[in-house]
Design a protein around this motif. Structure first.
Motif, PDB file in Angstrom:
ATOM      1  N   GLY A 163     -27.728 -65.239 -47.218  1.00  0.00           N
ATOM      2  CA  GLY A 163     -28.294 -66.444 -47.819  1.00  0.00           C
ATOM      3  C   GLY A 163     -27.248 -67.408 -48.356  1.00  0.00           C
ATOM      4  O   GLY A 163     -27.287 -68.613 -48.049  1.00  0.00           O
ATOM      5  N   PRO A 164     -26.291 -66.936 -49.181  1.00  0.00           N
ATOM      6  CA  PRO A 164     -25.274 -67.854 -49.709  1.00  0.00           C
ATOM      7  C   PRO A 164     -24.442 -68.527 -48.623  1.00  0.00           C
ATOM      8  O   PRO A 164     -24.016 -69.677 -48.798  1.00  0.00           O
ATOM      9  CB  PRO A 164     -24.430 -66.942 -50.596  1.00  0.00           C
ATOM     10  CG  PRO A 164     -25.367 -65.886 -51.049  1.00  0.00           C
ATOM     11  CD  PRO A 164     -26.252 -65.627 -49.871  1.00  0.00           C
ATOM     12  N   ALA A 165     -24.200 -67.844 -47.522  1.00  0.00           N
ATOM     13  CA  ALA A 165     -23.441 -68.460 -46.435  1.00  0.00           C
ATOM     14  C   ALA A 165     -24.224 -69.617 -45.817  1.00  0.00           C
ATOM     15  O   ALA A 165     -23.664 -70.674 -45.507  1.00  0.00           O
ATOM     16  CB  ALA A 165     -23.100 -67.421 -45.376  1.00  0.00           C
ATOM     17  N   VAL A 166     -25.529 -69.425 -45.639  1.00  0.00           N
ATOM     18  CA  VAL A 166     -26.361 -70.511 -45.127  1.00  0.00           C
ATOM     19  C   VAL A 166     -26.413 -71.659 -46.137  1.00  0.00           C
ATOM     20  O   VAL A 166     -26.308 -72.835 -45.769  1.00  0.00           O
ATOM     21  CB  VAL A 166     -27.778 -70.002 -44.816  1.00  0.00           C
ATOM     22  CG1 VAL A 166     -28.678 -71.161 -44.363  1.00  0.00           C
ATOM     23  CG2 VAL A 166     -27.741 -68.941 -43.719  1.00  0.00           C
ATOM     24  N   GLU A 167     -26.548 -71.320 -47.411  1.00  0.00           N
ATOM     25  CA  GLU A 167     -26.555 -72.348 -48.470  1.00  0.00           C
ATOM     26  C   GLU A 167     -25.276 -73.183 -48.420  1.00  0.00           C
ATOM     27  O   GLU A 167     -25.320 -74.411 -48.604  1.00  0.00           O
ATOM     28  CB  GLU A 167     -26.673 -71.682 -49.841  1.00  0.00           C
ATOM     29  CG  GLU A 167     -27.995 -70.981 -50.098  1.00  0.00           C
ATOM     30  CD  GLU A 167     -28.962 -71.844 -50.883  1.00  0.00           C
ATOM     31  OE1 GLU A 167     -28.830 -73.080 -50.861  1.00  0.00           O
ATOM     32  OE2 GLU A 167     -29.860 -71.245 -51.517  1.00  0.00           O
ATOM     33  N   LEU A 168     -24.154 -72.535 -48.176  1.00  0.00           N
ATOM     34  CA  LEU A 168     -22.880 -73.243 -48.114  1.00  0.00           C
ATOM     35  C   LEU A 168     -22.916 -74.331 -47.045  1.00  0.00           C
ATOM     36  O   LEU A 168     -22.472 -75.465 -47.287  1.00  0.00           O
ATOM     37  CB  LEU A 168     -21.755 -72.245 -47.817  1.00  0.00           C
ATOM     38  CG  LEU A 168     -20.364 -72.825 -47.572  1.00  0.00           C
ATOM     39  CD1 LEU A 168     -19.845 -73.562 -48.798  1.00  0.00           C
ATOM     40  CD2 LEU A 168     -19.394 -71.706 -47.179  1.00  0.00           C
ATOM     41  N   LEU A 169     -23.460 -74.017 -45.877  1.00  0.00           N
ATOM     42  CA  LEU A 169     -23.547 -75.009 -44.810  1.00  0.00           C
ATOM     43  C   LEU A 169     -24.558 -76.103 -45.142  1.00  0.00           C
ATOM     44  O   LEU A 169     -24.297 -77.289 -44.916  1.00  0.00           O
ATOM     45  CB  LEU A 169     -23.919 -74.325 -43.495  1.00  0.00           C
ATOM     46  CG  LEU A 169     -22.874 -73.354 -42.927  1.00  0.00           C
ATOM     47  CD1 LEU A 169     -23.415 -72.654 -41.680  1.00  0.00           C
ATOM     48  CD2 LEU A 169     -21.572 -74.084 -42.597  1.00  0.00           C
ATOM     49  N   LEU A 170     -25.687 -75.716 -45.705  1.00  0.00           N
ATOM     50  CA  LEU A 170     -26.706 -76.717 -46.047  1.00  0.00           C
ATOM     51  C   LEU A 170     -26.210 -77.660 -47.139  1.00  0.00           C
ATOM     52  O   LEU A 170     -26.553 -78.845 -47.150  1.00  0.00           O
ATOM     53  CB  LEU A 170     -27.998 -76.028 -46.481  1.00  0.00           C
ATOM     54  CG  LEU A 170     -28.676 -75.124 -45.452  1.00  0.00           C
ATOM     55  CD1 LEU A 170     -30.017 -74.622 -45.989  1.00  0.00           C
ATOM     56  CD2 LEU A 170     -28.850 -75.823 -44.123  1.00  0.00           C
ATOM     57  N   ALA A 181     -25.825 -65.591 -30.957  1.00  0.00           N
ATOM     58  CA  ALA A 181     -26.478 -64.298 -31.148  1.00  0.00           C
ATOM     59  C   ALA A 181     -27.990 -64.409 -31.041  1.00  0.00           C
ATOM     60  O   ALA A 181     -28.559 -65.506 -30.971  1.00  0.00           O
ATOM     61  CB  ALA A 181     -26.088 -63.712 -32.505  1.00  0.00           C
ATOM     62  N   PHE A 182     -28.636 -63.252 -31.069  1.00  0.00           N
ATOM     63  CA  PHE A 182     -30.091 -63.192 -31.008  1.00  0.00           C
ATOM     64  C   PHE A 182     -30.720 -63.816 -32.242  1.00  0.00           C
ATOM     65  O   PHE A 182     -31.812 -64.378 -32.179  1.00  0.00           O
ATOM     66  CB  PHE A 182     -30.520 -61.727 -30.879  1.00  0.00           C
ATOM     67  CG  PHE A 182     -31.993 -61.495 -30.958  1.00  0.00           C
ATOM     68  CD1 PHE A 182     -32.833 -61.948 -29.952  1.00  0.00           C
ATOM     69  CD2 PHE A 182     -32.554 -60.814 -32.028  1.00  0.00           C
ATOM     70  CE1 PHE A 182     -34.197 -61.735 -30.025  1.00  0.00           C
ATOM     71  CE2 PHE A 182     -33.918 -60.595 -32.109  1.00  0.00           C
ATOM     72  CZ  PHE A 182     -34.737 -61.058 -31.099  1.00  0.00           C
ATOM     73  N   SER A 183     -30.035 -63.743 -33.390  1.00  0.00           N
ATOM     74  CA  SER A 183     -30.602 -64.235 -34.645  1.00  0.00           C
ATOM     75  C   SER A 183     -29.497 -64.761 -35.538  1.00  0.00           C
ATOM     76  O   SER A 183     -28.355 -64.311 -35.461  1.00  0.00           O
ATOM     77  CB  SER A 183     -31.350 -63.099 -35.352  1.00  0.00           C
ATOM     78  OG  SER A 183     -31.790 -63.500 -36.636  1.00  0.00           O
ATOM     79  N   LEU A 184     -29.851 -65.702 -36.414  1.00  0.00           N
ATOM     80  CA  LEU A 184     -28.901 -66.159 -37.421  1.00  0.00           C
ATOM     81  C   LEU A 184     -28.754 -65.117 -38.526  1.00  0.00           C
ATOM     82  O   LEU A 184     -27.734 -65.064 -39.212  1.00  0.00           O
ATOM     83  CB  LEU A 184     -29.354 -67.494 -38.009  1.00  0.00           C
ATOM     84  CG  LEU A 184     -28.364 -68.192 -38.954  1.00  0.00           C
ATOM     85  CD1 LEU A 184     -27.058 -68.520 -38.248  1.00  0.00           C
ATOM     86  CD2 LEU A 184     -28.978 -69.455 -39.544  1.00  0.00           C
ATOM     87  N   ASP A 185     -29.761 -64.298 -38.719  1.00  0.00           N
ATOM     88  CA  ASP A 185     -29.654 -63.163 -39.629  1.00  0.00           C
ATOM     89  C   ASP A 185     -28.922 -62.019 -38.943  1.00  0.00           C
ATOM     90  O   ASP A 185     -28.709 -62.029 -37.722  1.00  0.00           O
ATOM     91  CB  ASP A 185     -31.049 -62.699 -40.046  1.00  0.00           C
ATOM     92  CG  ASP A 185     -31.588 -63.461 -41.246  1.00  0.00           C
ATOM     93  OD1 ASP A 185     -30.998 -63.338 -42.325  1.00  0.00           O
ATOM     94  OD2 ASP A 185     -32.588 -64.185 -41.094  1.00  0.00           O
ATOM     95  N   ALA A 186     -28.562 -61.009 -39.730  1.00  0.00           N
ATOM     96  CA  ALA A 186     -27.964 -59.798 -39.185  1.00  0.00           C
ATOM     97  C   ALA A 186     -28.969 -59.075 -38.295  1.00  0.00           C
ATOM     98  O   ALA A 186     -30.179 -59.344 -38.346  1.00  0.00           O
ATOM     99  CB  ALA A 186     -27.502 -58.895 -40.330  1.00  0.00           C
ATOM    100  N   PRO A 187     -28.523 -58.141 -37.457  1.00  0.00           N
ATOM    101  CA  PRO A 187     -29.452 -57.406 -36.592  1.00  0.00           C
ATOM    102  C   PRO A 187     -30.541 -56.681 -37.378  1.00  0.00           C
ATOM    103  O   PRO A 187     -30.323 -56.240 -38.514  1.00  0.00           O
ATOM    104  CB  PRO A 187     -28.537 -56.408 -35.867  1.00  0.00           C
ATOM    105  CG  PRO A 187     -27.182 -57.037 -35.895  1.00  0.00           C
ATOM    106  CD  PRO A 187     -27.114 -57.773 -37.200  1.00  0.00           C
ATOM    107  N   ALA A 207     -31.392 -65.456 -44.172  1.00  0.00           N
ATOM    108  CA  ALA A 207     -31.103 -66.741 -43.521  1.00  0.00           C
ATOM    109  C   ALA A 207     -32.393 -67.447 -43.113  1.00  0.00           C
ATOM    110  O   ALA A 207     -32.527 -68.662 -43.275  1.00  0.00           O
ATOM    111  CB  ALA A 207     -30.203 -66.523 -42.303  1.00  0.00           C
ATOM    112  N   HIS A 208     -33.339 -66.687 -42.576  1.00  0.00           N
ATOM    113  CA  HIS A 208     -34.611 -67.287 -42.182  1.00  0.00           C
ATOM    114  C   HIS A 208     -35.448 -67.672 -43.406  1.00  0.00           C
ATOM    115  O   HIS A 208     -35.977 -68.793 -43.482  1.00  0.00           O
ATOM    116  CB  HIS A 208     -35.409 -66.328 -41.299  1.00  0.00           C
ATOM    117  CG  HIS A 208     -34.975 -66.299 -39.872  1.00  0.00           C
ATOM    118  ND1 HIS A 208     -33.820 -65.669 -39.449  1.00  0.00           N
ATOM    119  CD2 HIS A 208     -35.543 -66.825 -38.755  1.00  0.00           C
ATOM    120  CE1 HIS A 208     -33.694 -65.804 -38.141  1.00  0.00           C
ATOM    121  NE2 HIS A 208     -34.722 -66.501 -37.688  1.00  0.00           N
TER     122      HIS A 208
END
Length: 257
Positions: A163-170, A181-187, A207-208
């Motif tokens: 989550g914090p990594a996505v927040e950083l980009l947003l 990858a198949f998902s922005l989240d981990a497998p 992330a989702h």
């Protein structure tokens, strides 16, 4: 200028959690089908044998999910309610087109050594980029997952963001984040095992689920990211206009000077 295809194919021979079904109507079958349709719907008789080689047109029917192949996730994919705006997430046909034709940059996560990347590592990757992201830029994550495309490993061997990594980009004003990858989240197995070990619901698809309180889109299952420079190119990834859908397939193409 060079146009670089960044899309992974939709292939019925690939292994998929939801298998793809590809039905082919040959030109010969198309002639018979057209003749039958003319008779049923218009009351007209037509002999398909008068056509050159007794052939009309071919057709293909694919049965697949909107998350097969390269696709864009809309906010409606993340949940039925939001804490922003009017509380109703937008579907893929409602997203602004100018989000999907923008300057882009690549963060190389192939050496991350983990299936879940946090904000600290992502910040170091941004510092090494020699490029300052601007609002509405598109961020692309190169995890190396494409090497497993078409196999069961593709769905379990990749790197996602917390989550914090996505927040950083947003927080940089980015509205679209892409990954090979198949998902922005981990497998999925990694997420479930972490939850079972910790009992913390915050580790479940962060992330989702972040998309329930901040509006953004994901591009998943990109390909050929190794052909791109770290920055200095434009990405075009317009999603198919599927009314009311939470995602839409996209042909992602980079315009590289």
């Amino acid at each position: 200028m060079a146009l670089v295809d960044l899309s992974s194919p939709v292939d019925a021979k690939f292994w998929e959690p939801d298998p793809v079904v590809h039905q082919v109507l040959t030109p010969a079958d198309g002639a018979k089908h057209m003749s039958a349709e003319m008779r049923e719907h218009l009351g007209l008789e037509f002999d398909p044998n008068v056509l050159p080689d007794a052939e009309f047109l071919n057709n293909d029917t694919f049965t697949l999910t909107v998350h097969t192949g390269t696709h864009v996730d809309a906010p409606a994919h993340y949940g039925s309610k939001t804490t922003y705006g009017d509380g109703v997430p937008r579907t893929i046909d409602q997203m602004p087109l100018d989000w999907f034709c923008r300057p882009a940059f690549v963060l190389d996560l192939r050496d991350a050594g983990t299936q879940l990347v946090g904000a600290d590592l992502l910040r170091r990757k941004l510092d090494d980029l020699n490029y300052v992201p601007r609002p509405l830029d598109i961020a692309l994550l190169h995890t190396g997952a494409e090497q497993w495309l078409g196999t069961p490993e593709y769905f379990g061997k990749f790197t996602g963001l917390d989550g914090p990594a996505v927040e950083l980009l947003l927080d940089l004003g980015i509205k679209v984040i892409g990954t090979d990858a198949f998902s922005l989240d981990a497998p999925f197995p990694y997420i479930i095992e972490r939850y079972q070990a910790t009992g913390d619901p915050g580790v479940l698809w962060p992330a989702h689920f972040l998309g329930r309180r901040r509006e953004y889109c994901q591009i998943e299952r990109l390909g050929n990211l190794e052909a791109l420079p770290p920055s200095g190119f434009r990405l075009m990834c317009f999603p198919v206009k599927l009314t009311g859908a939470g995602a839409g397939w996209a042909r992602a193409v980079a315009d590289v000077p």
